[in-house]
Motif scaffolding. Structure first.
Motif, PDB file in Angstrom:
ATOM      1  N   LEU A 350     -22.982 -24.671 -11.385  1.00  0.00           N
ATOM      2  CA  LEU A 350     -23.344 -24.849 -12.787  1.00  0.00           C
ATOM      3  C   LEU A 350     -22.644 -26.087 -13.325  1.00  0.00           C
ATOM      4  CD1 LEU A 350     -23.305 -21.216 -14.229  1.00  0.00           C
ATOM      5  CD2 LEU A 350     -25.195 -22.514 -13.271  1.00  0.00           C
ATOM      6  N   GLU A 351     -23.415 -26.842 -14.046  1.00  0.00           N
ATOM      7  CA  GLU A 351     -22.935 -28.100 -14.636  1.00  0.00           C
ATOM      8  C   GLU A 351     -21.663 -27.870 -15.477  1.00  0.00           C
ATOM      9  OE1 GLU A 351     -24.813 -32.108 -15.130  1.00  0.00           O
ATOM     10  OE2 GLU A 351     -25.682 -30.387 -14.159  1.00  0.00           O
ATOM     11  N   GLY A 352     -20.670 -28.701 -15.275  1.00  0.00           N
ATOM     12  CA  GLY A 352     -19.480 -28.655 -16.131  1.00  0.00           C
ATOM     13  C   GLY A 352     -18.599 -27.433 -15.938  1.00  0.00           C
ATOM     14  N   ALA A 353     -18.713 -26.774 -14.792  1.00  0.00           N
ATOM     15  CA  ALA A 353     -17.953 -25.546 -14.587  1.00  0.00           C
ATOM     16  C   ALA A 353     -16.453 -25.822 -14.494  1.00  0.00           C
ATOM     17  CB  ALA A 353     -18.426 -24.856 -13.313  1.00  0.00           C
ATOM     18  N   VAL A 354     -15.631 -24.991 -15.149  1.00  0.00           N
ATOM     19  CA  VAL A 354     -14.182 -25.139 -15.024  1.00  0.00           C
ATOM     20  C   VAL A 354     -13.620 -24.138 -14.016  1.00  0.00           C
ATOM     21  CG1 VAL A 354     -13.868 -26.042 -17.352  1.00  0.00           C
ATOM     22  CG2 VAL A 354     -13.712 -23.583 -16.963  1.00  0.00           C
ATOM     23  N   ARG A 355     -14.460 -23.205 -13.580  1.00  0.00           N
ATOM     24  CA  ARG A 355     -14.012 -22.271 -12.550  1.00  0.00           C
ATOM     25  C   ARG A 355     -14.729 -22.637 -11.257  1.00  0.00           C
ATOM     26  NH1 ARG A 355     -12.151 -17.565 -13.942  1.00  0.00           N
ATOM     27  NH2 ARG A 355     -13.504 -17.361 -15.745  1.00  0.00           N
ATOM     28  N   GLU A 356     -13.991 -22.681 -10.158  1.00  0.00           N
ATOM     29  CA  GLU A 356     -14.595 -23.033  -8.881  1.00  0.00           C
ATOM     30  C   GLU A 356     -14.262 -21.972  -7.844  1.00  0.00           C
ATOM     31  OE1 GLU A 356     -13.016 -26.809  -7.819  1.00  0.00           O
ATOM     32  OE2 GLU A 356     -14.384 -27.907  -9.148  1.00  0.00           O
ATOM     33  N   ALA A 357     -15.165 -21.789  -6.883  1.00  0.00           N
ATOM     34  CA  ALA A 357     -14.876 -20.864  -5.795  1.00  0.00           C
ATOM     35  C   ALA A 357     -13.659 -21.372  -5.023  1.00  0.00           C
ATOM     36  CB  ALA A 357     -16.083 -20.754  -4.869  1.00  0.00           C
ATOM     37  N   GLY A 358     -12.792 -20.452  -4.624  1.00  0.00           N
ATOM     38  CA  GLY A 358     -11.614 -20.867  -3.875  1.00  0.00           C
ATOM     39  C   GLY A 358     -10.592 -19.753  -3.813  1.00  0.00           C
ATOM     40  N   GLU A 359      -9.484 -20.020  -3.132  1.00  0.00           N
ATOM     41  CA  GLU A 359      -8.452 -18.990  -2.983  1.00  0.00           C
ATOM     42  C   GLU A 359      -7.083 -19.641  -3.009  1.00  0.00           C
ATOM     43  OE1 GLU A 359      -9.731 -17.227   0.718  1.00  0.00           O
ATOM     44  OE2 GLU A 359      -9.005 -18.910   1.898  1.00  0.00           O
ATOM     45  N   HIS A 360      -6.157 -18.971  -3.667  1.00  0.00           N
ATOM     46  CA  HIS A 360      -4.790 -19.493  -3.763  1.00  0.00           C
ATOM     47  C   HIS A 360      -3.804 -18.355  -3.597  1.00  0.00           C
ATOM     48  CE1 HIS A 360      -5.846 -23.499  -5.065  1.00  0.00           C
ATOM     49  NE2 HIS A 360      -6.790 -22.939  -5.808  1.00  0.00           N
ATOM     50  N   LEU A 361      -2.824 -18.575  -2.747  1.00  0.00           N
ATOM     51  CA  LEU A 361      -1.729 -17.621  -2.619  1.00  0.00           C
ATOM     52  C   LEU A 361      -0.456 -18.341  -3.036  1.00  0.00           C
ATOM     53  CD1 LEU A 361      -0.525 -14.912  -1.764  1.00  0.00           C
ATOM     54  CD2 LEU A 361      -0.490 -15.737   0.589  1.00  0.00           C
ATOM     55  N   VAL A 362       0.135 -17.838  -4.111  1.00  0.00           N
ATOM     56  CA  VAL A 362       1.326 -18.485  -4.664  1.00  0.00           C
ATOM     57  C   VAL A 362       2.495 -17.502  -4.590  1.00  0.00           C
ATOM     58  CG1 VAL A 362       2.366 -19.398  -6.790  1.00  0.00           C
ATOM     59  CG2 VAL A 362      -0.002 -19.989  -6.191  1.00  0.00           C
ATOM     60  N   VAL A 363       3.618 -17.988  -4.093  1.00  0.00           N
ATOM     61  CA  VAL A 363       4.832 -17.163  -4.033  1.00  0.00           C
ATOM     62  C   VAL A 363       5.896 -17.832  -4.891  1.00  0.00           C
ATOM     63  CG1 VAL A 363       6.697 -16.343  -2.535  1.00  0.00           C
ATOM     64  CG2 VAL A 363       4.321 -16.220  -1.753  1.00  0.00           C
ATOM     65  N   GLN A 364       6.552 -17.035  -5.676  1.00  0.00           N
ATOM     66  CA  GLN A 364       7.646 -17.587  -6.499  1.00  0.00           C
ATOM     67  C   GLN A 364       8.848 -16.651  -6.423  1.00  0.00           C
ATOM     68  OE1 GLN A 364       6.608 -18.556 -10.533  1.00  0.00           O
ATOM     69  NE2 GLN A 364       8.488 -19.738 -10.822  1.00  0.00           N
ATOM     70  N   ASN A 365       9.961 -17.206  -6.004  1.00  0.00           N
ATOM     71  CA  ASN A 365      11.197 -16.415  -5.984  1.00  0.00           C
ATOM     72  C   ASN A 365      11.945 -16.613  -7.287  1.00  0.00           C
ATOM     73  OD1 ASN A 365      10.973 -17.129  -2.667  1.00  0.00           O
ATOM     74  ND2 ASN A 365      11.482 -15.033  -3.283  1.00  0.00           N
ATOM     75  N   HIS A 366      12.790 -15.656  -7.593  1.00  0.00           N
ATOM     76  CA  HIS A 366      13.607 -15.785  -8.794  1.00  0.00           C
ATOM     77  C   HIS A 366      14.411 -17.089  -8.747  1.00  0.00           C
ATOM     78  CE1 HIS A 366      13.390 -11.177  -8.855  1.00  0.00           C
ATOM     79  NE2 HIS A 366      12.553 -11.656  -9.753  1.00  0.00           N
ATOM     80  N   TRP A 367      14.520 -17.726  -9.872  1.00  0.00           N
ATOM     81  CA  TRP A 367      15.309 -18.967 -10.036  1.00  0.00           C
ATOM     82  C   TRP A 367      14.730 -20.125  -9.217  1.00  0.00           C
ATOM     83  CZ3 TRP A 367      17.337 -15.747 -13.162  1.00  0.00           C
ATOM     84  CH2 TRP A 367      17.870 -14.521 -12.723  1.00  0.00           C
ATOM     85  N   ALA A 368      13.455 -20.050  -8.854  1.00  0.00           N
ATOM     86  CA  ALA A 368      12.886 -21.122  -8.021  1.00  0.00           C
ATOM     87  C   ALA A 368      11.487 -21.464  -8.496  1.00  0.00           C
ATOM     88  CB  ALA A 368      12.846 -20.671  -6.554  1.00  0.00           C
ATOM     89  N   ALA A 369      11.025 -22.629  -8.099  1.00  0.00           N
ATOM     90  CA  ALA A 369       9.668 -23.050  -8.469  1.00  0.00           C
ATOM     91  C   ALA A 369       8.634 -22.289  -7.635  1.00  0.00           C
ATOM     92  CB  ALA A 369       9.523 -24.548  -8.230  1.00  0.00           C
ATOM     93  N   ALA A 370       7.440 -22.116  -8.189  1.00  0.00           N
ATOM     94  CA  ALA A 370       6.350 -21.485  -7.443  1.00  0.00           C
ATOM     95  C   ALA A 370       5.917 -22.404  -6.307  1.00  0.00           C
ATOM     96  CB  ALA A 370       5.175 -21.227  -8.380  1.00  0.00           C
ATOM     97  N   ARG A 371       5.532 -21.810  -5.155  1.00  0.00           N
ATOM     98  CA  ARG A 371       5.016 -22.626  -4.041  1.00  0.00           C
ATOM     99  C   ARG A 371       3.733 -22.002  -3.516  1.00  0.00           C
ATOM    100  NH1 ARG A 371       7.026 -19.703   0.611  1.00  0.00           N
ATOM    101  NH2 ARG A 371       8.560 -18.220  -0.114  1.00  0.00           N
ATOM    102  N   GLU A 372       2.829 -22.876  -3.079  1.00  0.00           N
ATOM    103  CA  GLU A 372       1.564 -22.400  -2.536  1.00  0.00           C
ATOM    104  C   GLU A 372       1.733 -22.101  -1.048  1.00  0.00           C
ATOM    105  OE1 GLU A 372      -1.869 -23.822  -4.185  1.00  0.00           O
ATOM    106  OE2 GLU A 372      -3.079 -22.588  -2.836  1.00  0.00           O
ATOM    107  N   VAL A 373       1.244 -20.940  -0.626  1.00  0.00           N
ATOM    108  CA  VAL A 373       1.307 -20.580   0.794  1.00  0.00           C
ATOM    109  C   VAL A 373      -0.061 -20.883   1.405  1.00  0.00           C
ATOM    110  CG1 VAL A 373       1.623 -18.683   2.438  1.00  0.00           C
ATOM    111  CG2 VAL A 373       2.976 -18.754   0.326  1.00  0.00           C
ATOM    112  N   PRO A 374      -0.109 -21.714   2.447  1.00  0.00           N
ATOM    113  CA  PRO A 374      -1.420 -22.068   3.015  1.00  0.00           C
ATOM    114  C   PRO A 374      -2.120 -20.865   3.656  1.00  0.00           C
ATOM    115  CG  PRO A 374       0.372 -23.119   4.259  1.00  0.00           C
ATOM    116  CD  PRO A 374       1.014 -22.366   3.135  1.00  0.00           C
TER     117      PRO A 374
END
Ligand SMILES: NC(=O)c1ccc[n+]([C@@H]2O[C@H](COP(=O)([O-])OP(=O)(O)OC[C@H]3O[C@@H](n4cnc5c(N)ncnc54)[C@H](O)[C@@H]3O)[C@@H](O)[C@H]2O)c1
Length: 442
Positions: A350-374
């Motif tokens: 759909l034209e101008g879509a802000v949502r795209e098909a895909g997958e993300h796994l994000v891990v964030q530990n306390h006191w640390a930045a979030a990181r993407e897990v491949p």
């Protein structure tokens, strides 16, 4: 060694849409280790359709059988393994008969839809000592396997709670309200039929058993009084010559497989695959919310919506060391014309879509930045799960560090939440799984 002598002899019960995947695997990729000797169904026309497809693919024809004397024909054809792909309410009786006939069983989810038939399966396994595999393809999706690895590695510590939201869109979600699934006595409703996949994932991710369930929900969008119902008269089914066409109307004539499997088979059993989603006779819910407690001390909030504008899921796992979040968009939007295409696959661009098909796994530990897990990707349906699952089913594996192959006990654990949830919907109170007497304690 002649390959013929090493092939396992298979039967399939339930020659509908799902059976296609197993037939293709047996006559294709895994034909060196498997052969299909029996195809059984209540509807001879659907058996004939599959047989035509097999012959045109150059494979031999299986023997057609009925479903009343499964144990008898298992013995007659010396069947090694029976694959059950019939409607959910019929699984238990076919599993039990196949085991007593002397075969092992591969059964589609859900294992069955209520507690007493789960006990029947448990008893038959005990009496025969044979094997039952439940095909939880979602475990094999790389993204779900990766989340299991993250949790298993201890990266987020001990799991304290889970938030799990599953969205079925107005294409795939709507389809449950056209077919036999719309009748709770056939499917157990979406809590059993669909969510057993999700509850199995949580049991497996957490290595824990559900202990108590509270559920709330209802039929709010589909059905004759549903909030999604367009104004005006509606034809009782999609396959009619009528003026206009809305995205909820599925015409079986548009697709050669639907036409052959269902429209051309109606004379034998009167089954309509294309009932109007706003017609009478729907006894399942389209909005569901649950609170579930687990043996590990964790709890889960879960929700299922079957009329979402996009399809996918969000899982957040909270642990003592941090949090993992899996966000999956399977289809970002359902376009009007796209919805009339009966396959669930394509993503509407759909034209101008802000949502795209895909997958993300994000891990964030306390006191640390979030990181993407491949997530190392997969091909095939259900997030790459089906092909891997089929390889395990037909070729087996010595040891899986992720423990993906599932037996009947996992099947019972996965339906436990849905069965308890249905009882909770009826009573309005929480339901203890132990009171169902399913015998699933680890
Ligand atoms: N794991 C997955 O992702 C997945 C996907 C699709 C379907 N499934 C499962 O596969 C099963 C079949 O689903 P489907 O979409 O193929 O349904 P379907 O309606 O296309 O096929 C069911 C078949 O069973 C036959 N049948 C009816 N009553 C029967 C009986 N008493 N005994 C034996 N057969 C009978 C029907 O005639 C039909 O041919 C369901 O349990 C479903 O949950 C799983």
């Amino acid at each position: 060694v002649s390959s013929a002598s090493t092939k396992r002899r298979y039967a399939i019960i339930g020659a509908g849409m799902r059976a296609r995947m197993y037939v293709d695997a047996i006559i294709g990729e895994h034909s060196d280790v498997a052969e299909l000797v029996v195809l059984a169904d209540t509807n001879p026309e659907r058996v004939a359709a599959h047989t035509e497809w097999m012959l045109s693919a150059g494979a031999g024809a299986p023997s057609p059988e009925g479903v009343d004397d499964v144990a008898g024909w298992v013995r007659k054809h010396a069947v090694d393994r029976v694959i059950v792909t019939s409607p959910d309410v019929t699984h238990a009786r076919h599993v039990v008969a196949a085991l007593h006939g002397g075969a092992d069983v591969v059964v589609e989810k859900p294992l069955t839809i209520d507690a007493s038939s789960a006990r029947d399966i448990a008893r038959a396994v005990e009496e025969t000592g044979r094997d039952v595999t439940v095909t939880f393809n979602y475990r094999y999706s790389p993204r779900n396997s990766t989340l299991r690895e993250v949790i298993g590695s201890g990266a987020i510590g001990e799991i304290t709670s889970v938030h799990f939201e599953w969205l079925l869109d107005t294409k795939h979600g709507a389809d449950y309200f056209r077919r036999w699934h719309r009748d709770k006595s056939f499917s157990g409703g979406l809590l059993v039929h669909k969510a057993s996949h999700h509850f199995d994932l949580v049991n497996w991710w957490l290595s824990a058993d559900p202990t108590r369930v509270y559920a709330s929900g209802g039929l709010r969008f589909y059905g004759p009084g549903g909030g999604g119902r367009p104004a005006g008269e509606r034809p009782p089914r999609g396959t009619v010559d009528a003026e206009g066409r809305d995205p909820f109307r599925l015409d079986l004539r548009d697709d050669p497989v639907l036409r052959r499997l269902y429209l051309q088979a109606e004379a034998h059993d009167g089954y309509l695959r294309d009932r109007d989603v706003f017609s009478e006779g729907i006894s399942i819910e389209d909005n569901l919310s649950l609170v579930v407690d687990y043996s590990s001390g964790a709890s889960m909030s879960y929700s299922l919506n079957a009329h979402s504008p996009w399809e996918g899921y969000n899982v957040a796992v909270n642990g003592t060391l941090g949090r993992a979040e899996l966000r999956v968009v399977e289809r970002a939007a359902v376009g009007g014309a796209d919805n009339l295409d009966p396959s669930y696959g394509a993503d509407a661009a759909l034209e101008g879509a802000v949502r795209e098909a895909g997958e993300h796994l994000v891990v964030q530990n306390h006191w640390a930045a979030a990181r993407e897990v491949p997530i190392v990707g997969g091909e095939g349906d259900h997030g790459g799960g089906d092909l891997r699952l089929l390889a395990d089913v037909f070729r087996g594996r010595a040891e899986d560090p992720l423990g993906r192959p599932a037996d009947w006990r996992d099947g019972v654990r996965s339906i436990a939440v849905g069965i308890a949830g249905n009882l909770s919907l009826e009573s309005g109170g929480p339901v203890r799984i132990a009171d169902l007497d399913l015998g699933i304690s680890r």
